[in-house]
Design a protein around this motif. Structure first.
Motif, short mmCIF file in Angstrom:
data_model
loop_
_atom_site.label_atom_id
_atom_site.label_comp_id
_atom_site.label_asym_id
_atom_site.label_seq_id
_atom_site.Cartn_x
_atom_site.Cartn_y
_atom_site.Cartn_z
N VAL A 157 0.82 -1.22 0.00
CA VAL A 157 0.00 0.00 0.00
C VAL A 157 0.85 1.27 0.00
N LEU A 158 1.96 1.27 0.74
CA LEU A 158 2.82 2.46 0.80
C LEU A 158 4.24 2.08 0.38
N SER A 159 4.52 1.93 -1.00
CA SER A 159 3.61 2.55 -1.95
C SER A 159 3.53 1.81 -3.29
N PHE A 160 4.21 0.66 -3.49
CA PHE A 160 4.33 0.14 -4.84
C PHE A 160 2.98 -0.09 -5.52
N THR A 161 2.06 -0.83 -4.87
CA THR A 161 0.83 -1.15 -5.60
C THR A 161 -0.13 0.05 -5.66
N THR A 162 -0.01 1.00 -4.74
CA THR A 162 -0.77 2.24 -4.90
C THR A 162 -0.26 3.01 -6.12
N THR A 163 1.05 3.14 -6.24
CA THR A 163 1.62 3.80 -7.41
C THR A 163 1.27 3.05 -8.68
N LEU A 164 1.30 1.72 -8.61
CA LEU A 164 0.91 0.89 -9.75
C LEU A 164 -0.53 1.16 -10.16
N SER A 165 -1.44 1.30 -9.20
CA SER A 165 -2.84 1.56 -9.54
C SER A 165 -3.01 2.92 -10.20
N VAL A 166 -2.28 3.93 -9.71
CA VAL A 166 -2.35 5.26 -10.31
C VAL A 166 -1.81 5.21 -11.75
N GLY A 172 0.20 -18.54 -11.46
CA GLY A 172 -0.59 -18.52 -12.68
C GLY A 172 -0.76 -17.12 -13.23
N VAL A 173 -1.29 -16.22 -12.42
CA VAL A 173 -1.49 -14.82 -12.78
C VAL A 173 -1.08 -13.99 -11.57
N VAL A 174 -0.35 -12.90 -11.81
CA VAL A 174 0.06 -12.00 -10.73
C VAL A 174 -0.69 -10.68 -10.92
N VAL A 175 -1.34 -10.21 -9.85
CA VAL A 175 -2.15 -9.01 -9.87
C VAL A 175 -1.67 -8.08 -8.76
N GLY A 176 -1.75 -6.77 -8.98
CA GLY A 176 -1.40 -5.79 -7.95
C GLY A 176 -2.65 -5.20 -7.34
N ALA A 177 -2.73 -5.18 -6.01
CA ALA A 177 -3.90 -4.64 -5.32
C ALA A 177 -3.49 -3.70 -4.21
N CYS A 178 -4.37 -2.77 -3.91
CA CYS A 178 -4.16 -1.81 -2.82
C CYS A 178 -5.55 -1.38 -2.35
N LEU A 179 -5.60 -0.42 -1.47
CA LEU A 179 -6.89 0.07 -0.99
C LEU A 179 -7.67 0.76 -2.10
N ARG A 180 -6.98 1.35 -3.07
CA ARG A 180 -7.66 2.07 -4.14
C ARG A 180 -8.43 1.15 -5.08
N ASN A 181 -7.99 -0.10 -5.25
CA ASN A 181 -8.62 -0.97 -6.24
C ASN A 181 -8.98 -2.35 -5.71
N ALA A 182 -9.05 -2.52 -4.39
CA ALA A 182 -9.28 -3.84 -3.80
C ALA A 182 -10.58 -4.46 -4.30
N THR A 183 -11.65 -3.69 -4.34
CA THR A 183 -12.93 -4.24 -4.79
C THR A 183 -12.88 -4.57 -6.27
N ALA A 184 -12.24 -3.73 -7.08
CA ALA A 184 -12.12 -4.01 -8.51
C ALA A 184 -11.36 -5.31 -8.75
N VAL A 185 -10.30 -5.55 -8.00
CA VAL A 185 -9.55 -6.79 -8.14
C VAL A 185 -10.41 -7.98 -7.75
N ALA A 186 -11.14 -7.87 -6.65
CA ALA A 186 -12.01 -8.97 -6.22
C ALA A 186 -13.08 -9.26 -7.28
N GLU A 187 -13.66 -8.23 -7.85
CA GLU A 187 -14.67 -8.41 -8.89
C GLU A 187 -14.07 -9.09 -10.11
N TRP A 188 -12.86 -8.70 -10.47
CA TRP A 188 -12.18 -9.31 -11.63
C TRP A 188 -11.93 -10.80 -11.39
N VAL A 189 -11.47 -11.13 -10.18
CA VAL A 189 -11.24 -12.54 -9.84
C VAL A 189 -12.56 -13.31 -9.87
N GLU A 190 -13.60 -12.74 -9.30
CA GLU A 190 -14.91 -13.39 -9.26
C GLU A 190 -15.45 -13.66 -10.66
N GLU A 191 -15.23 -12.73 -11.58
CA GLU A 191 -15.75 -12.88 -12.94
C GLU A 191 -15.01 -13.96 -13.74
#
Length: 257
Positions: free
Chosen positions: A41-50, A127-146
């Protein structure tokens, strides 16, 4: 990634949704899983999300690797510099520098001692590597669910943590909250069979619900950044679910899913 032999209990075998810490924890729980989620969160995946919000492809790379410049040149990418040595207009690990980049680069090599190093090491062994943080946590979960069957897929969420001066892992509560946000969002969508470690992370996020931004600013990592003049990075990290971007590692680069 050189993977030691871990006991099944330390791999959290028998649980489809797992959580652990740092590069060693990643080696234990995230090898050969369907989805590995890296949280820093502070800060690689937050910067990645931006960066992903801006359409920038981000290449993770180990921190302090002398070949980073060559790697960036080979991939026609801008190399991010250290946060504390960045000059005006230079991009660093600070998400604020990515947000204000004008023009934004098409490709960015973004080294960090924790999240970026872990993502780089997991490439090709998860298998797949994803970056998550507080800014996109729900989006990542939705993507996994789909895209994955909750009855059979395995998900490993790795909290990157920070480092003590001697180089040892410092578990960082902001990464526990970020991992917990994604895990809680998965649980809310019907994913079960969380390991106790994953369940604890989800419970930690639930406990911060009333005042997440204040707690993020008050935690050790948040205070360190504020005291060093990087309070804007903490504010960006606290933008809960502001991003719909899901950065997925394809080859060398994280790209928008």
């Amino acid at each position: 990634m050189d993977v030691p032999t871990y006991q099944p209990s330390h791999r959290q075998d028998g649980h489809r949704v797992r959580h652990d810490w740092g590069i060693t924890g990643a080696g234990a729980i995230a090898v050969d899983v369907d989805i590995a989620v890296v949280v820093d969160v502070l800060s690689f995946t937050t910067t990645l999300s931006v960066a992903t919000d801006a359409g920038i492809h981000v290449l993770p790379y180990p921190w302090d690797d002398q070949d980073a410049g060559r790697f960036a040149a080979e991939h026609d990418a801008v190399l991010a510099v250290g946060r504390r040595v960045a000059q005006p207009g230079q991009i660093s690990l600070s998400p604020a520098t990515v947000r204000t980049a004008d023009p934004p680069p098409a490709r960015l090599v973004l080294p960090s001692p924790n999240g970026s190093t872990i993502a780089h090491r997991l490439a090709g062994v998860a298998g797949v590597v994803v970056g998550a943080c507080l800014r996109n946590a729900t989006a990542v979960a939705e993507w996994v669910e789909e895209r994955y069957d909750r009855r059979s897929a395995t998900v490993a969420v790795v909290s990157a943590g920070e480092r003590w001066p001697d180089g040892s892992l410092r578990p960082a509560v902001e990464d526990l909250w970020g991992a917990g946000a994604m895990l809680l969002a998965l649980a809310d969508r019907g994913w079960q069979d969380l390991s106790p470690e994953a369940g604890l992370a989800a419970a930690a996020r639930r406990a911060t619900a009333p005042d997440l931004a204040a707690q993020l600013a008050a935690c050790a990592s948040g205070r360190e950044l504020h005291e060093s003049g990087f309070g804007a990075d903490v504010d960006i990290a606290a933008e809960l679910d502001r991003s719909a971007s899901v950065p997925v590692l394809r080859g060398h680069a994280f790209v928008p899913a």
